[in-house]
Motif scaffolding. Sequence first.
Motif, short mmCIF file in Angstrom:
data_model
loop_
_atom_site.label_atom_id
_atom_site.label_comp_id
_atom_site.label_asym_id
_atom_site.label_seq_id
_atom_site.Cartn_x
_atom_site.Cartn_y
_atom_site.Cartn_z
N ALA A 1 125.62 134.13 82.79
CA ALA A 1 126.55 133.02 82.54
C ALA A 1 127.59 133.47 81.53
CB ALA A 1 125.79 131.81 82.00
N THR B 1 122.63 124.45 90.21
CA THR B 1 123.68 123.92 91.11
C THR B 1 123.70 122.38 91.18
OG1 THR B 1 122.51 123.78 93.24
CG2 THR B 1 123.34 125.95 92.63
N ARG C 1 131.58 130.39 84.14
CA ARG C 1 130.95 130.63 85.43
C ARG C 1 129.52 131.13 85.26
NH1 ARG C 1 131.53 136.25 86.77
NH2 ARG C 1 131.27 135.85 88.98
N VAL D 1 126.21 133.09 87.59
CA VAL D 1 125.69 133.73 88.79
C VAL D 1 124.17 133.75 88.68
CG1 VAL D 1 125.60 135.91 90.06
CG2 VAL D 1 127.76 135.14 89.06
N HIS E 1 124.32 135.04 93.12
CA HIS E 1 125.28 134.13 93.74
C HIS E 1 125.90 133.17 92.73
CE1 HIS E 1 124.27 135.46 97.77
NE2 HIS E 1 123.02 135.53 97.33
N ASP E 2 127.20 133.00 92.84
CA ASP E 2 127.93 132.09 91.96
C ASP E 2 127.48 130.65 92.25
OD1 ASP E 2 130.96 132.12 90.42
OD2 ASP E 2 130.17 130.22 91.20
N ALA F 1 130.63 128.61 93.62
CA ALA F 1 131.23 129.07 94.88
C ALA F 1 130.20 129.18 96.01
CB ALA F 1 131.92 130.42 94.66
N GLU F 2 128.97 129.52 95.66
CA GLU F 2 127.95 129.73 96.70
C GLU F 2 126.65 128.99 96.35
OE1 GLU F 2 127.99 134.28 97.60
OE2 GLU F 2 128.23 133.99 95.44
N ALA G 1 122.68 130.40 96.17
CA ALA G 1 122.00 130.43 94.87
C ALA G 1 120.71 129.63 94.95
CB ALA G 1 122.92 129.87 93.78
#
Length: 350
Positions: A29, A74, A82, A84, A88-89, A92-93, A97
Amino acid sequence: MSASSHPPDPSLPPTPPGGAPGSRYSILAEGLTRRWGDKVALDHLDLAVPRGVVFGLLGPNGAGKTTCVRILTTLLRPTGGRAVVGGHDVVAEPRAARHRIGLTGQEPAVDEILSARRNLEMFGRLFHLDARRARHRAGELLERFGLTEAADRAPGTFSGGMRRRLDLAASMILAPEVLFLDEPTTGLDPRGRMEVWEAIRELARAGTTVLLTTHYLDEADRLSDRIALVDNGRKVVEDTPIGLKRAIGGDRIEVVAREPADLPAVAAVLARVADAAAPVVEEHELRVHASVRDRIAALTEVTRELHARGTEVEDIGLRRPTLDEVFLRVTGSSAVSVVPTRTATEEVGR
Ligand SMILES: Nc1ncnc2c1ncn2[C@@H]1O[C@H](COP(=O)(O)OP(=O)(O)OP(=O)(O)O)[C@@H](O)[C@H]1O
Ligand SMILES: [Mg+2]
């Protein structure tokens, strides 16, 4: 929240063993921030959690722990920065994730009416296990969490601790790459806590990365490879448990005298082994303590010297700083219960 909110997405390939290829970190992060109006719940938080590590996120009520967990899983969008997870972000994803995440939230989430066993089988089916494997896995987890005898009862009839254990079992159906546990042992009795700790250690040994939030410093101390203390949405400090404790000073020897009149003699003995500062005398408690460099040598010498002088004492022991003391030192407020960590105690002069 529970594993039930994260059924794997069938359009995605299965998670490769060990997680997303190529990444040394399960959680990354950068500048993670979440505002609610004027209130900043999470303030530019950076995290880098290597794979297979147990990472403790500690902080007082309202520090931002759950906010952080919700973003990383999420469930909540950050307003800045941001993250990950499992490669995976999370913005965005999110589906990819989620595929790599297990979560046990602060609130229990199992179905009240189905039996414990049926609950776990249902989670297994949600994760695409066939009926036989789901049954088998449910049986294993019930056993591991000491719920076998209660397996055919509905969670509605369980104690708080039993429900907590069932909830944890549900999040572990698939041994996810990254498991988030938000206060996993709150409300559990000592035995329940130990069972959960053992389950967490087992998962970590098998390669699962665990991020856990807790108010219990002893819990973070025992379980975590690294600990971050958060306060007001900010990371105050991050280190290994030992590093954190070392940062605020070394080991201490403590002697409790029998009589107030003995205090000067006890202080004189401790002065011989104290590493720098003079021994501290707490008259009310009849206690004298001093920080020492070589703890065992200090204990031996103090014991021998007191004995040689014929000074009888009530108690003598070695003590390491607790994470509570670290927390007090760095935030100026205590998050939590104080758990003494006396590491050796011995009576002399009897
Ligand atoms: N939906 C929301 N709306 C407004 N403020 C919120 C919301 N959710 C959280 N907050 C605020 O964000 C801050 C951080 O809350 P969070 O739940 O992350 O803390 P926590 O560290 O998990 O605390 P606890 O130890 O009590 O669980 C708090 O001040 C909280 O009031
Ligand atoms: Mg919380």
